[in-house]
Design a protein around this motif. Structure first.
Motif, PDB file in Angstrom:
ATOM      1  N   THR A 185      19.997  18.102 -21.189  1.00  0.00           N
ATOM      2  CA  THR A 185      20.823  19.310 -21.125  1.00  0.00           C
ATOM      3  C   THR A 185      22.091  19.020 -20.336  1.00  0.00           C
ATOM      4  N   GLU A 186      23.057  19.935 -20.418  1.00  0.00           N
ATOM      5  CA  GLU A 186      24.243  19.807 -19.578  1.00  0.00           C
ATOM      6  C   GLU A 186      24.063  20.708 -18.368  1.00  0.00           C
ATOM      7  N   VAL A 187      24.407  20.194 -17.200  1.00  0.00           N
ATOM      8  CA  VAL A 187      24.290  21.000 -15.984  1.00  0.00           C
ATOM      9  C   VAL A 187      25.619  20.990 -15.250  1.00  0.00           C
ATOM     10  N   GLU A 188      25.829  22.018 -14.482  1.00  0.00           N
ATOM     11  CA  GLU A 188      27.050  22.143 -13.691  1.00  0.00           C
ATOM     12  C   GLU A 188      26.700  21.728 -12.261  1.00  0.00           C
ATOM     13  N   HIS A 189      27.452  20.781 -11.704  1.00  0.00           N
ATOM     14  CA  HIS A 189      27.183  20.401 -10.324  1.00  0.00           C
ATOM     15  C   HIS A 189      28.506  20.273  -9.585  1.00  0.00           C
ATOM     16  N   ASN A 190      28.680  21.096  -8.574  1.00  0.00           N
ATOM     17  CA  ASN A 190      29.941  21.106  -7.816  1.00  0.00           C
ATOM     18  C   ASN A 190      31.158  21.183  -8.733  1.00  0.00           C
ATOM     19  N   GLY A 191      31.043  22.035  -9.754  1.00  0.00           N
ATOM     20  CA  GLY A 191      32.180  22.263 -10.628  1.00  0.00           C
ATOM     21  C   GLY A 191      32.373  21.212 -11.707  1.00  0.00           C
ATOM     22  N   VAL A 192      31.467  20.256 -11.798  1.00  0.00           N
ATOM     23  CA  VAL A 192      31.586  19.198 -12.815  1.00  0.00           C
ATOM     24  C   VAL A 192      30.410  19.317 -13.772  1.00  0.00           C
ATOM     25  N   THR A 193      30.698  19.214 -15.077  1.00  0.00           N
ATOM     26  CA  THR A 193      29.615  19.236 -16.059  1.00  0.00           C
ATOM     27  C   THR A 193      29.042  17.835 -16.183  1.00  0.00           C
ATOM     28  N   LEU A 194      27.741  17.726 -16.122  1.00  0.00           N
ATOM     29  CA  LEU A 194      27.070  16.426 -16.235  1.00  0.00           C
ATOM     30  C   LEU A 194      25.961  16.528 -17.276  1.00  0.00           C
ATOM     31  N   VAL A 195      25.687  15.420 -17.930  1.00  0.00           N
ATOM     32  CA  VAL A 195      24.604  15.403 -18.910  1.00  0.00           C
ATOM     33  C   VAL A 195      23.362  14.830 -18.226  1.00  0.00           C
ATOM     34  N   ARG A 196      22.334  15.657 -18.209  1.00  0.00           N
ATOM     35  CA  ARG A 196      21.094  15.236 -17.555  1.00  0.00           C
ATOM     36  C   ARG A 196      20.240  14.478 -18.566  1.00  0.00           C
ATOM     37  N   HIS A 197      19.828  13.281 -18.184  1.00  0.00           N
ATOM     38  CA  HIS A 197      18.940  12.454 -19.002  1.00  0.00           C
ATOM     39  C   HIS A 197      17.616  12.289 -18.259  1.00  0.00           C
ATOM     40  N   VAL A 198      16.544  12.182 -19.018  1.00  0.00           N
ATOM     41  CA  VAL A 198      15.212  12.128 -18.418  1.00  0.00           C
ATOM     42  C   VAL A 198      14.399  11.009 -19.052  1.00  0.00           C
ATOM     43  N   LEU A 199      13.591  10.379 -18.224  1.00  0.00           N
ATOM     44  CA  LEU A 199      12.633   9.389 -18.731  1.00  0.00           C
ATOM     45  C   LEU A 199      11.331   9.528 -17.951  1.00  0.00           C
ATOM     46  N   ASP A 200      10.246   9.800 -18.668  1.00  0.00           N
ATOM     47  CA  ASP A 200       8.941   9.940 -18.015  1.00  0.00           C
ATOM     48  C   ASP A 200       8.216   8.604 -17.991  1.00  0.00           C
ATOM     49  N   ASN A 201       7.428   8.418 -16.956  1.00  0.00           N
ATOM     50  CA  ASN A 201       6.668   7.170 -16.822  1.00  0.00           C
ATOM     51  C   ASN A 201       5.563   7.126 -17.875  1.00  0.00           C
ATOM     52  N   PRO A 202       5.654   6.174 -18.823  1.00  0.00           N
ATOM     53  CA  PRO A 202       4.642   6.134 -19.882  1.00  0.00           C
ATOM     54  C   PRO A 202       3.268   5.704 -19.371  1.00  0.00           C
ATOM     55  N   LEU A 203       3.244   5.174 -18.147  1.00  0.00           N
ATOM     56  CA  LEU A 203       1.967   4.713 -17.599  1.00  0.00           C
ATOM     57  C   LEU A 203       1.204   5.835 -16.907  1.00  0.00           C
ATOM     58  N   GLY A 204       1.855   7.032 -16.827  1.00  0.00           N
ATOM     59  CA  GLY A 204       1.168   8.162 -16.188  1.00  0.00           C
ATOM     60  C   GLY A 204       1.136   7.999 -14.684  1.00  0.00           C
ATOM     61  N   ASP A 205       0.173   8.656 -14.066  1.00  0.00           N
ATOM     62  CA  ASP A 205       0.047   8.643 -12.602  1.00  0.00           C
ATOM     63  C   ASP A 205      -0.628   7.372 -12.121  1.00  0.00           C
ATOM     64  N   LEU A 206       0.118   6.525 -11.412  1.00  0.00           N
ATOM     65  CA  LEU A 206      -0.512   5.322 -10.854  1.00  0.00           C
ATOM     66  C   LEU A 206      -1.078   5.664  -9.475  1.00  0.00           C
ATOM     67  N   PRO A 207      -2.114   4.958  -9.037  1.00  0.00           N
ATOM     68  CA  PRO A 207      -2.598   5.187  -7.680  1.00  0.00           C
ATOM     69  C   PRO A 207      -1.475   4.871  -6.676  1.00  0.00           C
ATOM     70  N   PRO A 208      -1.385   5.588  -5.565  1.00  0.00           N
ATOM     71  CA  PRO A 208      -0.315   5.342  -4.599  1.00  0.00           C
ATOM     72  C   PRO A 208      -0.351   3.902  -4.078  1.00  0.00           C
ATOM     73  N   ASP A 209       0.836   3.354  -3.855  1.00  0.00           N
ATOM     74  CA  ASP A 209       0.951   2.016  -3.286  1.00  0.00           C
ATOM     75  C   ASP A 209       1.621   2.180  -1.917  1.00  0.00           C
ATOM     76  N   PRO A 210       0.946   1.803  -0.849  1.00  0.00           N
ATOM     77  CA  PRO A 210       1.488   2.065   0.493  1.00  0.00           C
ATOM     78  C   PRO A 210       2.829   1.383   0.765  1.00  0.00           C
ATOM     79  N   ARG A 211       3.226   0.456  -0.071  1.00  0.00           N
ATOM     80  CA  ARG A 211       4.521  -0.213   0.158  1.00  0.00           C
ATOM     81  C   ARG A 211       5.697   0.667  -0.264  1.00  0.00           C
TER      82      ARG A 211
END
Ligand SMILES: CC(C)(COP(=O)(O)OP(=O)(O)OC[C@H]1O[C@@H](n2cnc3c(N)ncnc32)[C@H](O)[C@@H]1OP(=O)(O)O)[C@@H](O)C(=O)NCCC(=O)NCCS
Length: 206
Positions: free
Chosen positions: A156-182
């Motif tokens: 979608t297009e979003v307005e941020h501080n008076g500037v129009t930006l195109v928001r792009h999204v990418l979901d993790n295809p691996l799903g929820d990984l167990p937390p890594d303390p690093r």
């Protein structure tokens, strides 16, 4: 001291060292680089210093930052670009914003795409972010092309501080990984600062 994060055929993604400041300043002061970032303005000395400091602190606290991009040949060269996550002010926290920039002498060789793919793989398979977003200026054709080539969905297009930006999204295809303390998977506790390095100028920031 800088630490290598990932290597590709032609590039090394690594953390920053204070001695990178002059090479980083060359990028951050180039009007071709800042045309669609930092409100189109060349970075100031203060912005350059604080950007570098923030990346060093963020990498130490979170295990990621907007990494330095270096060509593998010649070996031990200076940083020629930036690729990585969140960074400046964590403006879109809790979302993780992914960005890329490169010295103009190296444009149109597929290097930003190569770096972005490596960064995405690392962020999904190793760090375990659930989702990345990228905010791209609608006239920034090269950056829109990189987002498309790495498989980001134009949302979608979003307005941020008076500037129009195109928001792009990418979901993790691996799903929820167990937390890594690093690694941390959010921006909490990260240093905030100016908008340098993003497509969204922030007039309130230094
Ligand atoms: C965005 C940027 C990192 C791209 O770097 P790059 O190494 O040249 O990117 P790549 O070569 O991997 O891919 C660029 C693509 O854009 C295309 N492209 C470049 N300029 C273009 C233009 N004016 N119109 C249409 N497409 C264009 C290239 O043809 C290429 O696509 P292709 O491989 O399908 O031919 C670089 O232009 C840059 O540093 N810009 C300044 C900083 C910036 O704006 N960063 C993005 C902030 S959101």
């Amino acid at each position: 001291m800088a630490t290598t994060v990932v290597q590709t055929e032609r590039l090394t993604l690594r953390t920053w060292a204070p001695t990178d400041i002059d090479a980083f300043a060359v990028l951050a002061r180039d009007p071709r680089v800042t045309r669609y970032i930092n409100g189109g303005r060349a970075a100031t000395d203060e912005q350059i210093g604080s950007f570098l400091e923030r990346q060093i602190v963020t990498a130490a606290r979170a295990g990621w930052c907007r990494w330095a991009l270096q060509l593998r040949e010649p070996a031990a060269g200076e940083p020629v670009g930036v690729v990585g996550f969140a960074g400046p002010g964590c403006t879109f926290a809790p979302e993780i914003e992914f960005g890329w920039w490169l010295h103009p002498d190296l444009w149109s060789r597929g290097l930003a795409t190569e770096a972005a793919r490596a960064g995405i793989n690392h962020c999904f398979a190793v760090i375990g972010f659930a989702r990345l977003i990228s905010m791209v200026h609608p006239e920034n054709a090269a950056s829109l092309a990189v987002a498309r080539k790495v498989g980001m969905r134009r949302e979608t297009e979003v307005e941020h501080n008076g500037v129009t930006l195109v928001r792009h999204v990418l979901d993790n295809p691996l799903g929820d990984l167990p937390p890594d303390p690093r690694y941390r998977r959010d921006c909490s506790g990260m240093p905030h600062g100016s908008s340098l390095g993003t497509a969204h100028p922030d007039p309130d920031a230094g």
